[in-house]
Design a protein around this motif. Structure first.
Motif, PDB file in Angstrom:
ATOM      1  N   VAL A  90       0.838  -1.196   0.000  1.00  0.00           N
ATOM      2  CA  VAL A  90       0.000   0.000   0.000  1.00  0.00           C
ATOM      3  C   VAL A  90       0.879   1.254   0.000  1.00  0.00           C
ATOM      4  CG1 VAL A  90      -1.384   1.375   1.603  1.00  0.00           C
ATOM      5  CG2 VAL A  90      -2.163  -0.918   0.922  1.00  0.00           C
ATOM      6  N   TYR A  93       2.648   1.675  -3.336  1.00  0.00           N
ATOM      7  CA  TYR A  93       1.764   2.152  -4.397  1.00  0.00           C
ATOM      8  C   TYR A  93       1.483   3.633  -4.229  1.00  0.00           C
ATOM      9  CZ  TYR A  93      -2.123   2.555  -7.632  1.00  0.00           C
ATOM     10  OH  TYR A  93      -2.930   2.931  -8.676  1.00  0.00           O
ATOM     11  N   ARG A  94       1.302   4.003  -2.968  1.00  0.00           N
ATOM     12  CA  ARG A  94       0.991   5.395  -2.679  1.00  0.00           C
ATOM     13  C   ARG A  94       2.114   6.312  -3.141  1.00  0.00           C
ATOM     14  NH1 ARG A  94       1.127   8.035   2.184  1.00  0.00           N
ATOM     15  NH2 ARG A  94      -0.375   9.780   2.115  1.00  0.00           N
ATOM     16  N   LEU A 102       1.351  -1.706  -8.698  1.00  0.00           N
ATOM     17  CA  LEU A 102      -0.003  -2.259  -8.744  1.00  0.00           C
ATOM     18  C   LEU A 102       0.045  -3.786  -8.707  1.00  0.00           C
ATOM     19  CD1 LEU A 102      -3.019  -1.786  -8.953  1.00  0.00           C
ATOM     20  CD2 LEU A 102      -2.811  -1.730 -11.433  1.00  0.00           C
ATOM     21  N   LEU A 105       0.816  -4.835  -5.301  1.00  0.00           N
ATOM     22  CA  LEU A 105      -0.351  -4.640  -4.436  1.00  0.00           C
ATOM     23  C   LEU A 105      -1.361  -5.768  -4.642  1.00  0.00           C
ATOM     24  CD1 LEU A 105      -1.819  -2.781  -2.442  1.00  0.00           C
ATOM     25  CD2 LEU A 105      -2.728  -1.488  -4.380  1.00  0.00           C
ATOM     26  N   THR A 106      -1.609  -6.079  -5.923  1.00  0.00           N
ATOM     27  CA  THR A 106      -2.548  -7.141  -6.245  1.00  0.00           C
ATOM     28  C   THR A 106      -2.105  -8.461  -5.617  1.00  0.00           C
ATOM     29  OG1 THR A 106      -2.919  -6.063  -8.362  1.00  0.00           O
ATOM     30  CG2 THR A 106      -3.739  -8.305  -8.144  1.00  0.00           C
ATOM     31  N   VAL A 109      -2.613  -8.700  -1.735  1.00  0.00           N
ATOM     32  CA  VAL A 109      -3.965  -8.878  -1.159  1.00  0.00           C
ATOM     33  C   VAL A 109      -4.568 -10.253  -1.468  1.00  0.00           C
ATOM     34  CG1 VAL A 109      -4.450  -6.413  -1.147  1.00  0.00           C
ATOM     35  CG2 VAL A 109      -5.140  -7.780  -3.128  1.00  0.00           C
TER      36      VAL A 109
ATOM     37  N   VAL B  86      -8.428   2.717  -7.031  1.00  0.00           N
ATOM     38  CA  VAL B  86      -7.374   2.026  -6.293  1.00  0.00           C
ATOM     39  C   VAL B  86      -6.799   2.956  -5.234  1.00  0.00           C
ATOM     40  CG1 VAL B  86      -5.109   0.912  -6.453  1.00  0.00           C
ATOM     41  CG2 VAL B  86      -6.790   0.579  -8.289  1.00  0.00           C
ATOM     42  N   MET B  87      -6.524   4.185  -5.637  1.00  0.00           N
ATOM     43  CA  MET B  87      -5.899   5.105  -4.687  1.00  0.00           C
ATOM     44  C   MET B  87      -6.813   5.381  -3.501  1.00  0.00           C
ATOM     45  SD  MET B  87      -3.078   6.473  -3.977  1.00  0.00           S
ATOM     46  CE  MET B  87      -1.951   6.798  -5.339  1.00  0.00           C
ATOM     47  N   VAL B  90      -6.583   2.416  -1.313  1.00  0.00           N
ATOM     48  CA  VAL B  90      -5.284   2.419  -0.642  1.00  0.00           C
ATOM     49  C   VAL B  90      -5.303   3.348   0.558  1.00  0.00           C
ATOM     50  CG1 VAL B  90      -2.963   3.386  -0.936  1.00  0.00           C
ATOM     51  CG2 VAL B  90      -3.788   1.632  -2.526  1.00  0.00           C
ATOM     52  N   GLU B  91      -5.832   4.529   0.341  1.00  0.00           N
ATOM     53  CA  GLU B  91      -5.889   5.505   1.437  1.00  0.00           C
ATOM     54  C   GLU B  91      -6.770   5.003   2.569  1.00  0.00           C
ATOM     55  OE1 GLU B  91      -3.993   7.890   1.730  1.00  0.00           O
ATOM     56  OE2 GLU B  91      -3.327   8.462  -0.284  1.00  0.00           O
ATOM     57  N   TYR B  93      -7.472   1.937   3.358  1.00  0.00           N
ATOM     58  CA  TYR B  93      -6.837   0.839   4.073  1.00  0.00           C
ATOM     59  C   TYR B  93      -5.758   1.378   5.008  1.00  0.00           C
ATOM     60  CZ  TYR B  93      -4.488  -3.550   5.106  1.00  0.00           C
ATOM     61  OH  TYR B  93      -3.948  -4.624   5.747  1.00  0.00           O
ATOM     62  N   GLU B 100     -12.854  -4.955   6.311  1.00  0.00           N
ATOM     63  CA  GLU B 100     -13.686  -4.193   5.384  1.00  0.00           C
ATOM     64  C   GLU B 100     -12.832  -3.480   4.333  1.00  0.00           C
ATOM     65  OE1 GLU B 100     -16.720  -3.810   4.597  1.00  0.00           O
ATOM     66  OE2 GLU B 100     -17.426  -5.245   6.099  1.00  0.00           O
ATOM     67  N   LEU B 102      -9.869  -4.090   3.541  1.00  0.00           N
ATOM     68  CA  LEU B 102      -9.104  -5.058   2.751  1.00  0.00           C
ATOM     69  C   LEU B 102      -9.943  -5.582   1.583  1.00  0.00           C
ATOM     70  CD1 LEU B 102      -6.527  -6.636   2.328  1.00  0.00           C
ATOM     71  CD2 LEU B 102      -7.396  -8.383   3.887  1.00  0.00           C
ATOM     72  N   ILE B 103     -11.215  -5.908   1.885  1.00  0.00           N
ATOM     73  CA  ILE B 103     -12.089  -6.383   0.805  1.00  0.00           C
ATOM     74  C   ILE B 103     -12.227  -5.298  -0.261  1.00  0.00           C
ATOM     75  CG2 ILE B 103     -14.501  -6.905   0.271  1.00  0.00           C
ATOM     76  CD1 ILE B 103     -14.581  -8.781   2.610  1.00  0.00           C
ATOM     77  N   LEU B 105     -10.104  -2.970  -0.971  1.00  0.00           N
ATOM     78  CA  LEU B 105      -8.824  -2.878  -1.660  1.00  0.00           C
ATOM     79  C   LEU B 105      -8.703  -4.001  -2.688  1.00  0.00           C
ATOM     80  CD1 LEU B 105      -6.078  -1.458  -1.878  1.00  0.00           C
ATOM     81  CD2 LEU B 105      -5.243  -2.903  -0.012  1.00  0.00           C
ATOM     82  N   THR B 106      -9.048  -5.206  -2.258  1.00  0.00           N
ATOM     83  CA  THR B 106      -8.969  -6.360  -3.154  1.00  0.00           C
ATOM     84  C   THR B 106      -9.828  -6.131  -4.388  1.00  0.00           C
ATOM     85  OG1 THR B 106      -8.709  -7.743  -1.206  1.00  0.00           O
ATOM     86  CG2 THR B 106      -9.232  -8.857  -3.278  1.00  0.00           C
ATOM     87  N   VAL B 109      -8.423  -3.555  -6.989  1.00  0.00           N
ATOM     88  CA  VAL B 109      -7.285  -3.912  -7.842  1.00  0.00           C
ATOM     89  C   VAL B 109      -7.637  -4.992  -8.886  1.00  0.00           C
ATOM     90  CG1 VAL B 109      -5.571  -3.242  -6.138  1.00  0.00           C
ATOM     91  CG2 VAL B 109      -6.363  -5.626  -6.219  1.00  0.00           C
ATOM     92  N   GLU B 110      -8.847  -5.577  -8.782  1.00  0.00           N
ATOM     93  CA  GLU B 110      -9.198  -6.568  -9.796  1.00  0.00           C
ATOM     94  C   GLU B 110      -9.548  -5.870 -11.102  1.00  0.00           C
ATOM     95  OE1 GLU B 110     -11.884  -9.944  -8.907  1.00  0.00           O
ATOM     96  OE2 GLU B 110     -12.442  -9.851 -11.017  1.00  0.00           O
TER      97      GLU B 110
END
Lengths: 460, 460, 460, 460
Positions: A90, A93-94, A102, A105-106, A109, B86-87, B90-91, B93, B100, B102-103, B105-106, B109-110
């Motif tokens: 994280v 990426y920031r 990225l 990061l992917t 997680v 994504v950003m 990230v922030e 998280y 929460e 984390l989900i 974030l996941t 990034v998909e």
């Protein structure tokens, strides 16, 4: 058959607590299971090919109900992403958002759980065990909502694995294995199958049954649909389910009625197949029998009775609305109920099927139409069956107030059944209109009535 | 067969640029393809069942080579995760790391690409097209390394889809479809198959061929292995490949020789099946023919010749090392090469197969052993075939300096072939030792020699 | 696999000379084989189920060529009807002809051979061995005509067993087992298949191959037909057999050309399948591809060259007839042959394909028409291929003097090939006309020409 | 599907009375059917391929019961051998007996019927129709014994067609088509199957069901056997048929019990399969489960009760014999029957199952042993089930007086059931001894008792 040597091998290395696999003895503790799973995730798992996966599956198969929560919690606690690694990714990426960070990061997680599940699947029967695992998980979720992290991983995998492209559509008939037919009997929940004779009638030439199967679960239908080939669209269940009905020559039929759609695997909840099944079957039937003009359902209205009976503060059918909707039938209701207030009268009658059916069929139709079009869940319709067919691009064709006189159906919808119709040329337009506006697409005959009801409802 | 109506339907809505699908005309532009893919990702894609996916597959099937880079770039640019989303995740998280966030974030990034690929797979032939897509991608990757983001998504999906649990092991023999046999001929790259008669000999009772298939690619072997049932472990190719060799009663065999393993789908590079294939075949053969005692390979040494010929600064075989390794054979080399310096002499001989074979077989063995055990890539061995079998838990059993006298093999390894042996009871231990230490597991007969060489090498 | 105990059992009873079954040793004598067969016919055969039959089949499989005549003679001498019993039944019938005496008579003439054959068939592979047995028998028959008694029994059985109702029509294509395809290559005798590439072209979408199989001989085609889907009826082999011909979309074809029909089992000679095969394939193709208008053959004329070359006393082409038939072409023949007498000139040219093709194509057509319609064997036509198709209800459509320029075909028919056409609506009428009158049914275009030739022929 | 043109063609030729085929109208007269059959026998039948055969089958399928006798008589009168031709052949043979005249004689006695049946078989479903035809014939035979000429021809054909070499042994289990399982329920006549749950228990891992099928009748089992894998040989039906019995691991079983063998096709009466079925299943089970030591039956004694109740002049159980046999139990019988004469007492008790079972089990055993060994039909045993198993080489192992307490079994054999045992090594010897001497092979435990009874019986 003897156990293969790869399998026996496992017992030859003594110093890793593998004696826990002696299933005939006491069940493995949570700690031991965790150890086994961790081992499967390491290189040792690779070296042994599928042997270790088989052992895990064997343990899961024999695990008692009370051992499951511990196992699921272990998956949650010890098999999730590494928080430290996530935080590092994280931060990276920031600092410098880009393709490299990225990808890191992917990766950070992705849970080890996912790899664990993929490795469990190496074993014969692994897929089935993972579906069963999710059954346990879904049943536990209400009490342990934090486990939804585990569920997210399972869902992600299942969405990949059970992609429609991998499913096989099979026509099920009286030549199908008894093993499969038995499952239809067990899974049918719309119109229960009463014994093998009933089943046999449902598999005659003018009835069809189609199911999706996954290659890794050859004995487990995922979803099946029952279809009746008929003349005209039926308005009551008797026409569909009469075991002694004469068999129609399929070439004479003009309508294909989807009268029962059943998801068979609770563990696959949320992985949707129904849309594809209906469309594939429609395509195939159309080709086989060009005489078919109508593709319609004969569907239940599962939330209707409960909603109409509600009297709480948020009940959609307020006394005012009821009174307005019943305006045309006030006299009749008063007469048969003996109550002055029609709303009150109606409620009093809701446990008297015979009276309602004889005198108030029109009233039921009006109320059901209001329920289906005006009672909402968020931005869309409340009724789940309506939501399913309308999202798929069907429209609401007709409401049948005397659709099904069974006890179960009275309790669910006062016997009301409805027909949704799939018109090839309108499916896409309907779908888009419904998704965009949230409005229910209606047949011409229902549109006018619906407009009137809508105004009354707003006023009420 | 007529096109189904779901398919024809697509052409009925004119206002969406779908005329691009008129494949008989000019190919769709990148922009149009992007539009089509985006449409497949929206709800419209859902409404039309598999129709839109079929169209995408149809376009991909007919796409010319020069259109691919544009399409792949489009996948990279327009189908990746949303940077803004994504950003934000990230922030979020970072502020409050937890299930929460984390989900979220996941999910952020998909890539939409993944869903796109899953939807392309709805179409018949979709899986095959995606494998072909990755072929194009892999070929492009060297020139466009940024596309590895797209590759990461494809790999992620393929790892799920081509899980060994979904693969079917098939025994291929002379009753197999010509369609499949033809592909063996095409894909065999270790010991080329010279016509149908050669193929037929390789499918007799004392030869076996096994392949993994995926249910969605029924006509495409993913990987296959050829096995010879013999008495003893062969030290040269003639014993294996002689078309006129008498057929051995399999019950009389004591050795199963894996003499050729071939990955068939370039588009599945990195998704590994070989380990499972060897272990499954070993298990099955063991059960069928209990008389089998040895499970060994007859393997090429692909990097040997190139490495030995290297003379650059980083060449592993330095003149000093060569001289030290050749110490015992100085006289012979001088004599046959006419050069004073044995290192120089050796190099001079490397294009004279007959001389080397006649006089320097021992030298080849020594050099090959040095190459296999001491030449490294990072922390592990340099030779890819050695890496494969040693990681799987085999050990290096024997070096055959006169293993294969063909031109191709001389160019690759001066004709040296080696046997790796899979010993059931040691597979796991070997694997762990190799992974932990990076050291090559050797047969007893090679251990002593290897020790001597190692010391010479360090000194050199 | 171990031998089953029923099988091993046989060796446990020592006192019956069963040691003869020790095949690894010397072959059984005729006397021993007779003993074995007699045993199979007794109740002991019944008691042992299929064990004894397996032994007989095993002996037959390993029997050397020179042992066959003795075995066949034994079947003739010792396994025929009992003459005494026959004579008694004959006398009884004579005295009192009626149902009872007829049944006795019928039983008395049935050979024990028939029951022997039925019992041999109990064994796996028994049917195949009996077909092979008849091969040996047919080859021996010329020298030992009295063995036709044995053949009568085999034919009687085979007519029952290989009834068309038990045969399965299979479409053979590139997905068929190599095992089967290899047999096509071996059995094709009309237009030899030159390697697998040639075969593959013959199995593309615009070529078809169909064969009859019997369930007891799953790996042995009985008869197969190759069909080309084309535009128009071809007049030369190149159109049919060009390996590099572009593939036609079957939907575009208007003609199905049966260009090669091959019986595969010599041992089934006289058990006819060809008629059924053509008609079934015609029916099936008609349904699959309604665009097909012509069902025609491209057939050899096997007896033409030999007949035309005959100069013996009974030669159908007498010098007079030849001269008369060649009247219109006298000048040309004289010119190119340098002979005065056209009959003599023609004979001189018969070894000069190029000359004949360039100058005398019309002459070939005339002579071939004369051959096909006027040269007779008994009451019907002489040419066996003509006999086959005309009996099946086809008519002779066209004579192609330059049909096939290969050496083999020149030797057989000076390159002449013909088309027979099957017209659905006329098949029955044609058949009856041909059977009743012996006259060849001709296309309109050939009728006039044929009439002229007939008159010339009678005159000659 | 449309009717193929070969089929439609038939209606295009109007002048042959084929309008009789208009099945929707009135049924064809006998005369018309005869005409149709004769046509099928002529060359016209050949020309039309299978079309005419299809029509005959269609007529037979729709023929009403009362039309059958006329049709069968027609086959007898008009489709038999030509008497004039037979007499000529008889005379010729008499004058000069030899191979030529014998072949003529053989041909002269073959009925046109046989060829007719073979041609009917050209049609899909033809085989089934011929089996049904024989069903009608067998039912008619008692009243019309002269039709046995027709039956002789059908039997001759069926013996060729249903040769064991053409039959396929199938293992039937819960994965078998419901279509087949339904037929087991219908055809089971030894221990009736009570619903699908009962059936399912009979198809669990420790129960087996095997059937012979003919390729032309894929949906029709010819014969099936049900096998129980157990510990020990059961002496009562409860052990075998208890639906709730725990499932035994087949590897633990030492006995395979053939508890029900059923011929399914009445039309194949006299064509025997049972012997082969038992021996094949024994061989297969022995290989699959080497732990099996006993292969035994649990068999009914169908003629026992009827024989024992006989009091006519020729009744085998004379009062004298009864008295002698019952000598040891006189007191008991007197006591429970209240009659002085034990023979009379016994008869009085035969309708009191409870009394007999409680007090007279030993008596039942004695009487059953006498019945099985001493009551004769010609030179062999009277009881048909005994005859079947003893001819196959089994011996009588044990008599179970309380074998089956159901009403049906009391009526048939006072509940007595017996075990026959197949001992691999003795099957042939037993068979021969039984066939030669007519004597029942007995287990050691029964031999002594049997000897005593035999003497008493002779004295009686």
């Amino acid at each position: 058959m003897n156990r293969p040597w790869w399998n026996r091998m496992i017992h030859s290395v003594a110093d890793k607590g593998r004696d826990l696999l002696n299933i005939n003895g006491s069940a493995p503790s949570s700690k031991e299971l965790r150890q086994l799973c961790e081992e499967l995730l390491t290189g040792a798992g690779e070296a042994r090919g599928t042997a270790l996966a088989r052992e895990v599956v064997r343990v899961l198969e024999s695990m008692h109900g009370n051992a499951w929560p511990g196992f699921l919690e272990m998956l949650h606690e010890h098999m999730g992403p590494n928080p430290k690694r996530v935080m590092e990714a994280v931060e990276a990426y920031r600092k410098e958002p880009g393709p490299e960070t990225l990808i890191q990061l992917t990766r950070s997680v992705e849970s080890p759980r996912q790899e664990l599940f993929r490795r469990i699947n190496l074993s014969p029967n692994g897929t089935l065990q993972l579906v069963r695992l999710r059954e346990h998980l879904l049943r536990t979720l209400k009490d342990r909502p934090h486990l939804k992290s585990v569920d997210a991983d399972l869902q992600h995998l299942f969405r990949a694995w059970f992609n429609r492209g991998f499913l096989e559509l099979k026509h099920i008939d009286w030549s199908s294995p008894a093993l499969i037919l038995e499952k239809l009997v067990n899974y049918e929940s719309v119109h229960a199958i009463h014994g093998w004779r009933d089943l046999r009638r449902r598999l005659e030439r003018d009835r069809r049954c189609y199911a999706f199967f996954h290659p890794a679960l050859p004995d487990e239908p995922l979803i099946f649909v029952e279809v009746a080939l008929m003349r005209g669209i039926p308005d009551n269940a008797g026409l569909l389910l009469n075991r002694k009905a004469e068999i129609l020559d399929p070439e004479q039929a003009d309508s294909a009625i989807f009268y029962s759609i059943n998801n068979c695997q609770f563990g696959l909840r949320g992985i949707s197949f129904g849309n594809f099944l209906i469309k594939q079957v429609t395509t195939d039937l159309k080709q086989e029998l060009p005489g078919l003009k109508n593709f319609a359902t004969f569907s239940p209205v599962p939330g209707f009775a409960e909603t109409l009976r509600r009297t709480d503060d948020k009940a959609p059918f307020t006394p005012e609305r009821l009174r307005a909707l019943l305006a045309d039938h006030e006299d009749t209701i008063r007469e048969v109920s003996g109550k002055k207030d029609p709303a009150e009268g109606l409620r009093a009658l809701l446990d008297k099927p015979e009276v309602v059916r004889t005198h108030l069929a029109d009233v039921l139709e009006t109320l059901a139409l209001a329920y289906l079009t005006l009672v909402r869940r968020g931005k869309t319709v409340f009724d789940p069956v309506a939501l399913f067919h309308l999202s798929n691009g069907a429209h609401l064709e007709r409401i049948n107030p005397l659709g099904d006189c069974s006890k179960e159906r009275w309790d669910a919808s006062f016997g009301v059944m409805v027909n949704y119709v799939y018109e090839v040329d309108n499916v896409e337009r309907n779908h888009e209109k419904f998704v965009d506006s949230g409005k229910v697409n209606l047949s011409k005959q229902l549109q006018k009535k619906s407009k009137a009801i809508r105004e009354v409802w707003k006023g009420g």
